[in-house]
Scaffold this motif. Structure first.
Motif, mmCIF file in Angstrom:
data_model
loop_
_atom_site.group_PDB
_atom_site.id
_atom_site.type_symbol
_atom_site.label_atom_id
_atom_site.label_comp_id
_atom_site.label_asym_id
_atom_site.label_seq_id
_atom_site.Cartn_x
_atom_site.Cartn_y
_atom_site.Cartn_z
ATOM 1 N N ILE A 249 1.023 -0.982 0.305
ATOM 2 C CA ILE A 249 -0.075 0.268 -0.122
ATOM 3 C C ILE A 249 1.130 1.189 0.301
ATOM 4 C CG2 ILE A 249 -2.006 1.232 1.439
ATOM 5 C CD1 ILE A 249 -2.192 -1.418 0.212
ATOM 6 N N ASN A 250 1.771 1.011 0.641
ATOM 7 C CA ASN A 250 2.677 2.391 1.199
ATOM 8 C C ASN A 250 4.122 2.117 0.294
ATOM 9 O OD1 ASN A 250 5.088 4.005 2.466
ATOM 10 N ND2 ASN A 250 3.515 5.550 2.326
ATOM 11 N N GLY A 251 5.070 1.770 -0.508
ATOM 12 C CA GLY A 251 6.393 1.426 -0.579
ATOM 13 C C GLY A 251 7.590 1.437 0.591
ATOM 14 N N HIS A 252 7.132 2.439 1.276
ATOM 15 C CA HIS A 252 8.247 2.576 2.696
ATOM 16 C C HIS A 252 9.149 1.659 2.997
ATOM 17 C CE1 HIS A 252 10.555 4.672 5.367
ATOM 18 N NE2 HIS A 252 10.193 5.593 4.742
ATOM 19 N N ALA A 253 10.354 1.398 2.834
ATOM 20 C CA ALA A 253 11.674 -0.026 3.495
ATOM 21 C C ALA A 253 10.910 0.100 4.776
ATOM 22 C CB ALA A 253 12.683 0.358 3.595
ATOM 23 N N ARG A 254 10.163 0.920 5.607
ATOM 24 C CA ARG A 254 10.436 0.641 7.730
ATOM 25 C C ARG A 254 8.537 -0.870 6.894
ATOM 26 N NH1 ARG A 254 8.666 -0.214 10.332
ATOM 27 N NH2 ARG A 254 8.218 1.974 11.807
ATOM 28 N N ASN A 255 7.298 -0.537 6.012
ATOM 29 C CA ASN A 255 6.375 -1.484 5.673
ATOM 30 C C ASN A 255 6.740 -3.038 5.181
ATOM 31 O OD1 ASN A 255 4.798 0.979 6.680
ATOM 32 N ND2 ASN A 255 4.404 1.852 4.484
ATOM 33 N N VAL A 256 6.047 -3.764 5.936
ATOM 34 C CA VAL A 256 6.170 -5.374 5.552
ATOM 35 C C VAL A 256 5.824 -5.910 4.426
ATOM 36 C CG1 VAL A 256 5.322 -7.651 6.904
ATOM 37 C CG2 VAL A 256 5.143 -5.445 8.557
ATOM 38 N N PRO A 257 6.480 -6.474 4.117
ATOM 39 C CA PRO A 257 6.049 -6.973 2.100
ATOM 40 C C PRO A 257 5.602 -7.991 2.577
ATOM 41 C CG PRO A 257 8.443 -7.744 3.036
ATOM 42 C CD PRO A 257 7.845 -6.913 4.101
ATOM 43 N N ASP A 258 4.769 -8.398 1.209
ATOM 44 C CA ASP A 258 3.590 -8.973 0.990
ATOM 45 C C ASP A 258 4.873 -10.456 1.349
ATOM 46 O OD1 ASP A 258 1.899 -7.473 0.363
ATOM 47 O OD2 ASP A 258 1.382 -8.249 -1.518
ATOM 48 N N SER A 259 5.886 -11.374 0.670
ATOM 49 C CA SER A 259 6.575 -12.036 1.587
ATOM 50 C C SER A 259 6.571 -12.197 2.557
ATOM 51 C CB SER A 259 8.117 -11.836 0.277
ATOM 52 O OG SER A 259 8.885 -10.934 1.150
ATOM 53 N N VAL A 260 6.791 -11.834 3.480
ATOM 54 C CA VAL A 260 5.951 -11.596 4.931
ATOM 55 C C VAL A 260 5.784 -11.739 5.221
ATOM 56 C CG1 VAL A 260 6.695 -10.874 7.343
ATOM 57 C CG2 VAL A 260 8.948 -10.731 4.999
ATOM 58 N N LEU A 261 4.094 -11.065 4.953
ATOM 59 C CA LEU A 261 3.278 -11.315 5.108
ATOM 60 C C LEU A 261 2.237 -12.071 5.200
ATOM 61 C CD1 LEU A 261 1.082 -7.932 4.401
ATOM 62 C CD2 LEU A 261 1.695 -8.794 6.599
ATOM 63 N N ALA A 262 2.831 -13.176 4.162
ATOM 64 C CA ALA A 262 2.195 -14.465 4.017
ATOM 65 C C ALA A 262 3.182 -15.547 5.017
ATOM 66 C CB ALA A 262 3.285 -14.947 2.521
ATOM 67 N N ARG A 263 3.753 -14.951 5.686
ATOM 68 C CA ARG A 263 4.781 -16.585 6.468
ATOM 69 C C ARG A 263 3.807 -16.624 7.440
ATOM 70 N NH1 ARG A 263 10.655 -17.025 6.136
ATOM 71 N NH2 ARG A 263 10.509 -18.493 7.430
ATOM 72 N N LEU A 264 2.927 -14.892 8.210
ATOM 73 C CA LEU A 264 2.912 -14.711 9.529
ATOM 74 C C LEU A 264 2.060 -15.800 9.923
ATOM 75 C CD1 LEU A 264 2.377 -10.791 9.947
ATOM 76 C CD2 LEU A 264 4.049 -12.537 10.905
ATOM 77 N N PRO A 265 1.018 -16.036 9.176
ATOM 78 C CA PRO A 265 -0.184 -16.793 9.487
ATOM 79 C C PRO A 265 0.753 -18.640 10.293
ATOM 80 C CG PRO A 265 -0.949 -16.439 7.311
ATOM 81 C CD PRO A 265 0.287 -15.975 7.966
ATOM 82 N N GLU A 266 1.708 -18.306 10.130
ATOM 83 C CA GLU A 266 2.349 -20.255 10.507
ATOM 84 C C GLU A 266 2.768 -19.292 11.371
ATOM 85 O OE1 GLU A 266 5.656 -23.304 8.538
ATOM 86 O OE2 GLU A 266 5.273 -21.705 7.591
ATOM 87 N N ASN A 267 3.734 -18.317 11.543
ATOM 88 C CA ASN A 267 3.886 -17.649 12.670
ATOM 89 C C ASN A 267 3.464 -17.904 13.893
ATOM 90 O OD1 ASN A 267 5.190 -15.283 14.336
ATOM 91 N ND2 ASN A 267 6.648 -16.704 14.307
ATOM 92 N N GLY A 268 1.919 -17.320 13.502
ATOM 93 C CA GLY A 268 1.492 -16.848 14.252
ATOM 94 C C GLY A 268 1.578 -15.511 14.958
ATOM 95 N N GLY A 269 2.502 -14.342 14.260
ATOM 96 C CA GLY A 269 2.451 -13.639 14.498
ATOM 97 C C GLY A 269 1.506 -12.478 14.404
ATOM 98 N N ILE A 270 1.794 -10.781 14.498
ATOM 99 C CA ILE A 270 0.879 -9.538 13.870
ATOM 100 C C ILE A 270 1.601 -8.814 13.508
ATOM 101 C CG2 ILE A 270 -0.769 -10.643 15.492
ATOM 102 C CD1 ILE A 270 0.045 -8.017 17.146
ATOM 103 N N VAL A 271 0.465 -8.191 12.223
ATOM 104 C CA VAL A 271 1.394 -6.423 12.123
ATOM 105 C C VAL A 271 0.652 -5.778 12.651
ATOM 106 C CG1 VAL A 271 1.519 -4.531 10.321
ATOM 107 C CG2 VAL A 271 1.882 -7.727 10.452
ATOM 108 N N MET A 272 1.203 -4.644 13.677
ATOM 109 C CA MET A 272 0.726 -4.022 14.712
ATOM 110 C C MET A 272 0.675 -2.755 14.029
ATOM 111 S SD MET A 272 1.507 -4.564 18.197
ATOM 112 C CE MET A 272 -0.046 -4.510 19.395
ATOM 113 N N VAL A 273 -0.844 -2.327 13.117
ATOM 114 C CA VAL A 273 -0.634 -1.155 12.476
ATOM 115 C C VAL A 273 -0.346 0.001 12.750
ATOM 116 C CG1 VAL A 273 -1.902 -0.177 9.944
ATOM 117 C CG2 VAL A 273 -1.313 -2.380 10.467
ATOM 118 N N VAL A 274 0.813 0.795 11.847
ATOM 119 C CA VAL A 274 1.385 2.493 12.531
ATOM 120 C C VAL A 274 0.456 3.467 11.641
ATOM 121 C CG1 VAL A 274 2.375 2.330 10.294
ATOM 122 C CG2 VAL A 274 2.935 3.188 12.819
ATOM 123 N N ALA A 275 0.214 4.271 12.109
ATOM 124 C CA ALA A 275 -0.847 5.484 12.325
ATOM 125 C C ALA A 275 0.133 6.729 11.347
ATOM 126 C CB ALA A 275 -1.100 6.423 13.316
#
Length: 425
Positions: A249-275
């Motif tokens: 959605i926003n290409g900043h390097a600080r944001n989470v890429p899709d390649s990592v989002l796709a792995r989160l369900p297996e790990n159980g982790g969360i992205v706490m979305v920034v403001a």
């Protein structure tokens, strides 16, 4: 129709009639009453250091709306007890950030001082704040109407490349650590620095393992994409992103890429979305890039003439206003995380008092209810809102604690880290 039948007909109709649909405002209010916001990142501690040199005897956290230009930051603080209540915040990770420019031994000292001032602030307001070291502590504080106060370290430079220091930071209250901040550590690559290690070094992987053994959350905001993947390869407990958006959605390097989002369900982790607006709005990100380029162009044209650079950059700002980020932009990030990783992978991590302002309508911590109204408007159910606000983070912390219990018989890892300040691997 007899009177008796008429009464029966009306009664049956009333029973059969569906209950009036709740408005988005009602759905959001009910969700936040049941599951108040558990925010992943707030920078009040560094405000205390920068504005008051950590001397807080006369600091009024009930109301900070008078903390304007006369103080070093030149803006009003985003956080106080009144606005936290307004924002329906029930649990808060207070960030004990110190500058990544500090040498590691200095960073260790400064971090201990930031943990100290945070704990003193919590102690100063026992009617409103309660130190939380465990998930049970959080539940107890929320049940008692207090804001559960947890401590998160922002940047691995704060442990001085020492697992012993890491263990002691945990012992005095730190419950997560962001592996890097804006610069690489001697053992991990940052998202905003030139890669030096291709992710995590062997010692960096041991940092993750030791954090899992302790029950300390591994925070992957600020780290490079390769570091994210390396940490996920090693982690035996859910990770968090304490304050990040979605890079699609926003290409900043600080944001989470899709390649990592796709792995989160297996790990159980969360992205706490920034403001933070620059991480939310792609037009805003482009604006910042354009402004930086314009400043460099003016400095090349007007060498040795800083007044000319300043005046022309001011004119450029007037002709090119910064695009404003909105609550809708923030929800776009939440939507994307949900699409790729599922509702269980979402939390909230505002970054208030670590940025100039939040998005329009969420300029400070009082604005969280407006975010949840917008989510309800987009069709999120009350149960889903409760997951986002509080329950996903509770699940993650309990999983980290369960991992620590399972590892209780394991000895502390004794790997010797890189020499302080040497950059050696």
């Amino acid at each position: 129709m007899t009177m008796f039948r008429s009464v029966l007909f009306v009664a049956a109709a009333l029973v059969a009639a569906p209950a009036a649909a709740q408005t988005p405002e009602e759905v959001a209010a009910a969700a936040l009453d049941a599951a108040p916001v558990w925010d992943g990142h707030n920078d009040v501690p560094i405000q205390l250091r920068g504005r008051w040199n950590n001397a807080i005897a006369d600091f009024d956290f009930e109301d900070t709306t008078d903390t304007g230009p006369e103080h070093s930051e030149g803006r009003t603080m985003h956080t106080d007890l009144a606005r936290l209540r307004q924002g329906k915040v029930g649990a808060q990770f207070w960030s004990v950030y110190v500058s990544a420019d500090l040498k590691e031994p200095e960073a260790v000292q400064a971090t201990i001082e930031q943990i100290d001032v945070t704990r003193r602030l919590i102690d100063k307001y026992p009617g409103d704040l309660a130190l939380a070291l465990t998930a049970d502590d959080v539940e107890r504080a929320v049940a008692n109407g207090k804001i559960a106060s947890l401590i998160g370290m922002e940047g691995g430079h704060s442990i001085g490349s020492s697992l012993g220091v890491l263990r002691q930071m945990h012992a005095i209250g730190a419950r997560y650590m962001t592996l890097t901040h804006s610069k690489n550590t001697p053992w991990a690559d940052s998202a905003t620095d030139t890669p030096a290690h291709d992710g995590l070094t062997d010692f960096g992987k041991d940092v993750v393992r030791e954090m899992n053994r302790l029950g300390m959350l591994v925070d992957l905001s600020h780290v490079s994409e390769k570091t994210m993947h390396d940490a996920l390869d090693v982690a035996q407990a859910p990770v968090i992103f304490s304050h990040s958006g979605a890079r699609a959605i926003n290409g900043h390097a600080r944001n989470v890429p899709d390649s990592v989002l796709a792995r989160l369900p297996e790990n159980g982790g969360i992205v706490m979305v920034v403001a933070l607006p620059g991480f939310l709005s792609e037009p805003a990100r482009q604006w910042f890039g354009n402004r930086q380029a314009e400043k460099a162009r003016l400095e090349a044209l007007w060498q040795g003439q800083p007044e000319a650079v300043t005046s022309q950059l001011t004119a450029w700002d007037a002709a090119n206003p910064l695009p404003q980020a909105t609550i809708s932009d923030m929800v776009d990030h939440i939507d994307h995380v949900r699409k790729l990783a599922g509702i269980e992978s979402i939390g909230i991590g505002g970054d208030y008092d670590g940025m100039p302002s939040g998005p329009v309508g969420m300029e400070d911590v009082s604005g969280y209810p407006a975010l949840f109204v917008e989510l309800a408007r987009r069709g999120y159910s009350r149960a889903e809102l409760e997951q986002i606000s509080y329950r996903n983070m509770m699940r993650v912390l309990r999983a980290a604690e369960a991992r620590a219990i399972a590892a209780a018989a394991q000895s502390p890892i004794e790997t010797v880290g890189p020499k302080w300040g040497s950059g050696e691997d």
